[in-house]
Design an enzyme around this catalytic site. Structure first.
Site, PDB file in Angstrom:
ATOM      1  N   ARG A  88      64.473  53.916 110.339  1.00 34.59           N
ATOM      2  CA  ARG A  88      64.044  53.837 108.929  1.00 34.59           C
ATOM      3  C   ARG A  88      63.973  55.248 108.358  1.00 34.59           C
ATOM      4  NH1 ARG A  88      59.069  53.767 108.174  1.00 34.59           N
ATOM      5  NH2 ARG A  88      58.552  52.134 109.686  1.00 34.59           N
ATOM      6  N   ASP A 101      72.650  55.762  85.839  1.00 37.41           N
ATOM      7  CA  ASP A 101      73.328  54.788  86.712  1.00 37.41           C
ATOM      8  C   ASP A 101      74.825  55.030  86.549  1.00 37.41           C
ATOM      9  OD1 ASP A 101      74.612  52.550  87.781  1.00 37.41           O
ATOM     10  OD2 ASP A 101      73.029  51.158  87.179  1.00 37.41           O
ATOM     11  N   TYR A 147      72.605  46.479  83.208  1.00 35.37           N
ATOM     12  CA  TYR A 147      72.826  45.442  84.233  1.00 35.37           C
ATOM     13  C   TYR A 147      71.616  44.498  84.288  1.00 35.37           C
ATOM     14  CZ  TYR A 147      73.384  43.504  88.923  1.00 35.37           C
ATOM     15  OH  TYR A 147      73.492  42.667  89.993  1.00 35.37           O
ATOM     16  N   LYS A 151      79.765  48.567  94.630  1.00 32.07           N
ATOM     17  CA  LYS A 151      80.867  48.403  93.683  1.00 32.07           C
ATOM     18  C   LYS A 151      81.998  49.372  94.037  1.00 32.07           C
ATOM     19  CE  LYS A 151      77.771  45.632  92.001  1.00 32.07           C
ATOM     20  NZ  LYS A 151      76.842  45.999  90.937  1.00 32.07           N
TER      21      LYS A 151
HETATM   22  C1  LIG Z   1      75.447  45.873  90.703  1.00 26.82           C
HETATM   23  C2  LIG Z   1      74.769  46.860  89.853  1.00 26.82           C
HETATM   24  C3  LIG Z   1      73.459  47.274  90.126  1.00 26.82           C
HETATM   25  C4  LIG Z   1      72.649  46.692  91.262  1.00 26.82           C
HETATM   26  O1  LIG Z   1      73.145  47.077  92.500  1.00 26.82           O
HETATM   27  P1  LIG Z   1      73.060  46.160  93.830  1.00 26.82           P
HETATM   28  O2  LIG Z   1      73.828  46.949  94.825  1.00 26.82           O
HETATM   29  O3  LIG Z   1      73.653  44.835  93.499  1.00 26.82           O
HETATM   30  O4  LIG Z   1      71.608  46.060  94.152  1.00 26.82           O
HETATM   31  C5  LIG Z   1      72.903  48.241  89.308  1.00 26.82           C
HETATM   32  N1  LIG Z   1      73.591  48.766  88.260  1.00 26.82           N
HETATM   33  C6  LIG Z   1      74.849  48.389  87.979  1.00 26.82           C
HETATM   34  C7  LIG Z   1      75.564  49.014  86.834  1.00 26.82           C
HETATM   35  C8  LIG Z   1      75.478  47.415  88.753  1.00 26.82           C
HETATM   36  O5  LIG Z   1      76.716  47.021  88.432  1.00 26.82           O
END
Ligand SMILES: *Cc1c(COP(=O)(O)O)cnc(C)c1O
Length: 386
Positions: free
Chosen positions: A53, A177, A105, A202
């Site tokens: 961890r 983000d 999101y 992603k």
């Molecule tokens: C998918 C996504 C998230 C969340 O991420 P996870 O890996 O699914 O927890 C946050 N911001 C954006 C822009 C996303 O496309």
């Protein structure tokens, strides 16, 4: 959490950034250290790792790569994008206020409103194209500005430098983000952000086979605080997922180049289609934030949203059901093309009125354009749109 070197150019960094052959046998790819614990010769006598961890060598290799490609000093890898965001919000105290983009999101919105609001953190959701509007929301309790750009799914673009200047003036933490753009297209730390966050699920992972999150920062004190939360709360990236994400990052630049090329071809095809009402893609000169996109991004990516003529829920459903090469699925950023229906899928957790205020109407379809032959993708859209 570790420091990264900065010398290499971007395409080389995706492959080599922060990497060196493994100490044990010189393995070029870091082994998947599938272990929870590490032998100690004497109490405290370990080789840098004591419990997975707190730290794991495969995760460290990924964290070094993340720091390198975002041109930051410290990377932290989490179990998911949302758990990375969760760690950032845990920097705050009850009564603190956050200003966030309004079309973010759906899962981020849900985390803010349905998890953290009850701990007394206050969230404001506004269009961040308007600096005056942001300024009006700032008060003595404001601690964090949270920006997603390009936004999901409306493809609005926020001026990172301008928001950064405002955040600095008021001594606010500023997080971006960067999931949609990736560091191939945009490097928020260079533009003044304090924290870059990724859903590495992603584009960074890029193959739709892991759920992983990331934070990258430059400030040592901030990195220490986030590492404390990462270890204390424990939403860490596991070694197998870390390995896969690292492997994905090594081809990020070639994949992104093709995502951008295919994205441009499809955005233009849709715009010229008589059965399409509106197309959202920041590469169009008439996109309201095109100039900002051009100045802070190296390309416009493969994310496109559009509204078919007719503009009803049924019109959208008919199209997404007919697609064959595009898969109807949540998520984005993988090598394969996906189509999504935000109102019923990724953004269903946002109340309808609020959703529609930011443009996410029932007929909106979102495409994550993959790296297949673009002719096959266009033929697929053609048969579905008619
Ligand atoms: C998918 C996504 C998230 C969340 O991420 P996870 O890996 O699914 O927890 C946050 N911001 C954006 C822009 C996303 O496309």
């Amino acid at each position: 959490m570790t420091m990264a070197k900065k010398e290499l150019k971007f395409n080389s960094k995706t492959i080599h950034g922060g990497q060196r052959p493994d100490k044990a046998y010189g393995a070029v790819m870091p082994p998947i250290y599938q272990t929870s614990t590490y032998a100690q010769s004497t109490p405290g006598g370990h080789q840098g790792f004591e419990y997975s961890r707190s730290g794991n060598p495969t995760r460290t290799a990924l964290e070094n790569s993340l720091a390198s490609i975002e041109n930051g000093r410290y990377g932290l890898a989490f179990a998911s994008g949302l758990s990375a965001m969760d760690a950032v919000i845990k920097l705050l105290n009850p009564g603190d206020e956050v200003i966030s983009t309004n079309d973010l999101y759906g899962g981020s919105y849900r985390l803010f409103r349905q998890v953290f609001e009850k701990y007394g953190i206050v969230f404001h959701f506004i269009g961040m194209q308007d600096m005056v509007a942001i300024n009006e929301k700032i008060n003595e309790n404001t601690k964090l500005v949270w920006v997603e750009t390009p936004t999901n799914p409306m493809m609005n673009v926020v001026d990172i430098k301008a928001v950064s200047a405002l955040a600095k003036k008021h001594d606010l933490l500023f997080a971006v983000d960067n999931t949609f753009a990736t560091p191939y297209l945009q490097q928020p730390l260079n533009l003044g952000a304090d924290i870059v966050m990724h859903s590495a699920t992603k584009y960074l992972g890029g193959h739709s086979d892991v759920v992983v999150g990331a934070l990258i920062v430059n400030d040592k004190e901030l990195a220490d605080k986030l590492y404390f939360i990462q270890n204390a709360s424990g939403a860490v990236c596991g070694p197998m997922d870390g390995f896969l994400t690292l492997r994905g990052i090594k081809t990020l630049h070639v994949r992104m180049q093709r995502h951008c090329e295919n994205g441009e071809t499809i955005a233009k095809y849709l715009k010229g289609h008589p059965n399409i009402e509106k197309v959202y893609w920041p590469g169009f000169e008439d996109h309201p934030n095109h100039d900002i996109a051009k100045s802070q991004m190296n390309g416009f990516g493969g994310m496109i949203s559009f509204i078919p003529k007719g503009g009803t829920f049924e019109d959208a459903v008919k199209i997404v059901e007919k697609l064959e090469v595009f898969t109807l699925a949540e998520s984005l950023g993988g090598v394969e093309s996906l189509a999504g229906h935000p109102a019923s899928m990724t953004h269903a957790s946002i109340p309808k009125e609020e959703r529609e205020n930011s443009g996410v109407v029932d007929a909106l379809i979102r495409l994550s354009v993959g790296i297949e032959d673009v002719d096959d993708l266009i033929a697929d859209l053609e048969q579905a749109i008619g």
